[in-house]
Design a protein around this motif. Sequence first.
Motif, PDB file in Angstrom:
ATOM      1  N   SER B  16       0.833  -1.206   0.000  1.00  0.00           N
ATOM      2  CA  SER B  16       0.000   0.000   0.000  1.00  0.00           C
ATOM      3  C   SER B  16       0.865   1.251   0.000  1.00  0.00           C
ATOM      4  O   SER B  16       1.946   1.287   0.611  1.00  0.00           O
ATOM      5  N   LEU B  17       0.338   2.246  -0.709  1.00  0.00           N
ATOM      6  CA  LEU B  17       1.078   3.503  -0.779  1.00  0.00           C
ATOM      7  C   LEU B  17       1.022   4.195   0.583  1.00  0.00           C
ATOM      8  O   LEU B  17       0.070   4.010   1.333  1.00  0.00           O
ATOM      9  N   PRO B  18       2.030   4.977   0.888  1.00  0.00           N
ATOM     10  CA  PRO B  18       1.927   5.788   2.124  1.00  0.00           C
ATOM     11  C   PRO B  18       0.788   6.804   1.974  1.00  0.00           C
ATOM     12  O   PRO B  18       0.448   7.182   0.845  1.00  0.00           O
ATOM     13  N   PRO B  19       0.148   7.194   3.095  1.00  0.00           N
ATOM     14  CA  PRO B  19      -0.917   8.203   2.984  1.00  0.00           C
ATOM     15  C   PRO B  19      -0.358   9.489   2.392  1.00  0.00           C
ATOM     16  O   PRO B  19       0.847   9.751   2.512  1.00  0.00           O
ATOM     17  N   PRO B  20      -1.206  10.263   1.750  1.00  0.00           N
ATOM     18  CA  PRO B  20      -0.719  11.510   1.149  1.00  0.00           C
ATOM     19  C   PRO B  20       0.009  12.352   2.189  1.00  0.00           C
ATOM     20  O   PRO B  20      -0.419  12.422   3.355  1.00  0.00           O
ATOM     21  N   ALA B  21       1.058  13.020   1.747  1.00  0.00           N
ATOM     22  CA  ALA B  21       1.924  13.733   2.700  1.00  0.00           C
ATOM     23  C   ALA B  21       1.153  14.792   3.475  1.00  0.00           C
ATOM     24  O   ALA B  21       1.471  15.075   4.631  1.00  0.00           O
ATOM     25  N   VAL B  26       2.645  16.791  11.419  1.00  0.00           N
ATOM     26  CA  VAL B  26       2.186  18.082  11.933  1.00  0.00           C
ATOM     27  C   VAL B  26       1.285  18.775  10.917  1.00  0.00           C
ATOM     28  O   VAL B  26       0.213  19.299  11.234  1.00  0.00           O
ATOM     29  N   VAL B  27       1.735  18.750   9.650  1.00  0.00           N
ATOM     30  CA  VAL B  27       0.972  19.448   8.608  1.00  0.00           C
ATOM     31  C   VAL B  27      -0.435  18.865   8.510  1.00  0.00           C
ATOM     32  O   VAL B  27      -1.434  19.596   8.502  1.00  0.00           O
ATOM     33  N   GLY B  28      -0.484  17.543   8.469  1.00  0.00           N
ATOM     34  CA  GLY B  28      -1.790  16.893   8.350  1.00  0.00           C
ATOM     35  C   GLY B  28      -2.683  17.218   9.514  1.00  0.00           C
ATOM     36  O   GLY B  28      -3.864  17.556   9.355  1.00  0.00           O
ATOM     37  N   TRP B  29      -2.102  17.172  10.702  1.00  0.00           N
ATOM     38  CA  TRP B  29      -2.896  17.474  11.907  1.00  0.00           C
ATOM     39  C   TRP B  29      -3.441  18.897  11.841  1.00  0.00           C
ATOM     40  O   TRP B  29      -4.589  19.166  12.124  1.00  0.00           O
ATOM     41  N   MET B  30      -2.568  19.826  11.403  1.00  0.00           N
ATOM     42  CA  MET B  30      -2.991  21.223  11.345  1.00  0.00           C
ATOM     43  C   MET B  30      -4.081  21.411  10.300  1.00  0.00           C
ATOM     44  O   MET B  30      -5.057  22.127  10.518  1.00  0.00           O
ATOM     45  N   ARG B  31      -3.923  20.747   9.142  1.00  0.00           N
ATOM     46  CA  ARG B  31      -4.952  20.869   8.104  1.00  0.00           C
ATOM     47  C   ARG B  31      -6.291  20.361   8.603  1.00  0.00           C
ATOM     48  O   ARG B  31      -7.341  20.948   8.347  1.00  0.00           O
ATOM     49  N   LYS B  32      -6.199  19.242   9.322  1.00  0.00           N
ATOM     50  CA  LYS B  32      -7.447  18.621   9.760  1.00  0.00           C
ATOM     51  C   LYS B  32      -8.116  19.428  10.878  1.00  0.00           C
ATOM     52  O   LYS B  32      -9.319  19.682  10.847  1.00  0.00           O
ATOM     53  N   ASN B  33      -7.307  19.863  11.876  1.00  0.00           N
ATOM     54  CA  ASN B  33      -7.895  20.454  13.080  1.00  0.00           C
ATOM     55  C   ASN B  33      -7.943  21.977  13.075  1.00  0.00           C
ATOM     56  O   ASN B  33      -8.767  22.558  13.752  1.00  0.00           O
ATOM     57  N   LEU B  34      -7.016  22.612  12.360  1.00  0.00           N
ATOM     58  CA  LEU B  34      -6.951  24.072  12.463  1.00  0.00           C
ATOM     59  C   LEU B  34      -7.430  24.774  11.188  1.00  0.00           C
ATOM     60  O   LEU B  34      -7.989  25.866  11.251  1.00  0.00           O
ATOM     61  N   PHE B  35      -7.152  24.175  10.039  1.00  0.00           N
ATOM     62  CA  PHE B  35      -7.502  24.866   8.800  1.00  0.00           C
ATOM     63  C   PHE B  35      -8.422  24.018   7.936  1.00  0.00           C
ATOM     64  O   PHE B  35      -8.232  23.883   6.737  1.00  0.00           O
TER      65      PHE B  35
END
Lengths: 346, 449
Positions: B16-21, B26-35
């Motif tokens: 399986s491919l790695p999840p999208p970067a 940190v970036v993913g968490w911020m996108r999901k929770n803050l922006f």
Amino acid sequence: MKKVSLLALGAGFLASLAFAPEPVLAQDSTLDIVKNRGMLRCQLGTPAPGFYSLSDDGKWSGFDVENCRAVSAAIFGDPDKIEYQSVTSAVRFTAMANGESDVLSRTTTWTLFRDTQLGLDFTTVNFYDGQGFMVTNELGVKGAMDLAGATVCVLTGTTTELNLTDYSRTNDLGMEPVVFEDSNVRDSTFFSGGCDAITNDKSSLASTRAKAPDQSIFTILPETISKEPLGPVVRQNDSQWNDIVMWSLFAMINAEELGLNSGNVDEMKANSTNPEVRRMLGVEGDLNKGLGLEPEWAYNIVKTVGNYAENYERHMGAKTVMNIPRAGSVNDLWTKGGLMYSPPFR
Amino acid sequence: MTDATQSDTAFRPKPSLPPPANTVGVVGWMRKNLFGGPVDTVLTLLGVYLLYVILDFVVDYGIVNAIWTADSYRECLDINKGEGACWAGIGVWFNSMMYGRYPDEEQWRINFGGIVLLLWLIPFWLPKVSGKIQVGISAVLTFPFLAASLFIGGDIGIFLHAMTAIALTLFVSVWLNVATCYLMGKSLPAVLISVTGFADKDDRLHKYVLLGAFGVGFVLALLYHLSWDLVEVPTTIWGGLFLTLVISGIGISSALPSGILLALGRRSKMPVIRVFCTAFIELFRSVPLITILFMAVTMMPLFLPVEFNPPKLAMVIVAVCIFAAAYMAETVRGGLQAVNKGQYEAAQAMGLNFWKMMALIVMPQALKLMIPNIVGSFMGLMKDTTLVSIIGLYDILLMGKAAGQNPTWLGFHTEPLLFTATIFFVLCFAMSKYSQHLERTIGGGYGRR
């Protein structure tokens, strides 16, 4: 068990009701009570700079504290046989009425109502205060009459607020009161320009000014718009006690008039030929008899507490933060144009 | 590639491919929770700005512009123009805010009393120690006498001497018990009995042995305590955090037992007790604490003979205890009602009498349910004690206010308030955390929901 205790409780309650209508005042004179206790119970308020405040080592000091120290010195020869009670102003008179305090010595204005209807007697005045205004210099105001339309910071629910509206109405000045509950908030609002002027008793204005980051930019205006004679209070119907407190104050005032102070009183006692000095210090005569005190009562006051001028300089004078000038004010001696006057020691 | 070289018949999933970067780290968490969307983004930016403004002010006021050494408030003002805190004043007034007007050279007595209390309670948390209930009861019942004779001092009278000696004996035996539990694996009474050699004799003899040992300890403690020579410190000059802790400590420790008794009384079938308890609770619950304090301190002396003039502090403590008991009673009653009726019936069916039913079946379940409420009232009571400043007792709050009225420290009023707030926060937060811990440990099957 429970029933019995309930009965006992009820009986106790009834008994206490039965006792209640009788006068609370003891049959013994206050002087006897104080002597037996070995301590004077002196009521002060919550700290007010200059008049009574706590030091960081837990000692009370201030101009009104000296009254109690004088009474203690007169009775015991020691100015520190005192149990200080710090009581909020709401219950100050109740604490006198219920016998908790022997003498009330805290910025309390002498009024007809208080003197006649609260079961209290005012002894005499130790400080003549009065309400005034303080403004910033840049306002260019020379007197209270220039304050037409000004906003004035004032504590709500005080006679100060009533005096302000009266004064504004009689002189048609249209002043706008800005009211506060808390004096610290009032002061910081005034400092930050929230109102043009601030009004309070002049002694309090002096302590407000002493809090300011820059004291030099404020002036207390000359007008005094109310009379606030402050002095110690005792319970009614105990003339001897009233006399002791009153004459302890007079002793300090008279000492200043006669040139006696804590430094020279020993020498004066030994060498003075002035008959009034000799009578007052107990060298001759028996002036102490009527008061029920030792002959040296006044000597002890002057020796351990000092005369009026010494007390004033210690707590209100130019060297203190209060910095309230005395010369020429109402609080100066009568010989210098003030109102401080002691009946003769004869 | 590698697949091609192997057999073509078997299906092999690609790794399986790695999840999208942009969805991890940190970036993913911020996108999901803050922006997460335009609204989220705006709110986040607003939050960051607010945080910046607040922190900037706090750091500026509390650290950058703060003055740490000065002899007067004027000195602070001259340097920072009131832009920063004058923590130097807290240093100067620290002792006053802790002990009030208690004389400097006598303050060790308060510290000593506090240490004794802490030591007394430590065995509570030691796992191997037996007889924890006895430890608790001995501390609650006798420590106040020890504290009174220590803090007041002077000529304390024979009764207080005796009670203090009992307290000292119990305190020493609590720690002897800890020692025997850890070193020999037996409780102190068991050790005493085996040392005297009466282990195989009957129970009555054991009791005499223990009483005798206690008597010897008592006499030693009394002799020791009679040699104490402490200057009298009247309660009128007590103050600061010490006074706050004395009032709230006594209020808190008396509230639970008296509250339980009142609650049981209110549910009792005996009319006199029920009416008395109900009247008591309703009377004191319907009045603000400040009214009760005023009644106790200002009005009561009017009804009492002049010679009988109890100290103000005693009146205040009684008033606080009554108030706390009335509130606690209702909390306890709530807990009692939450226990299923079947539990009462089962207990009665087993032939338990009233007190056993309450102590063994009902109360343990009810108290567990009530922990959050009980701790809530304790914290409320602790904060309510600042009301005593209105009747002129110099608790930590009033002492802090007095500091700003001293001519040398005129204007020093924000810092003491911040300091006091911090202390109350620490104390109440600790209580709250401890109650959560209690819920987890003794809450057992219920858990924290």
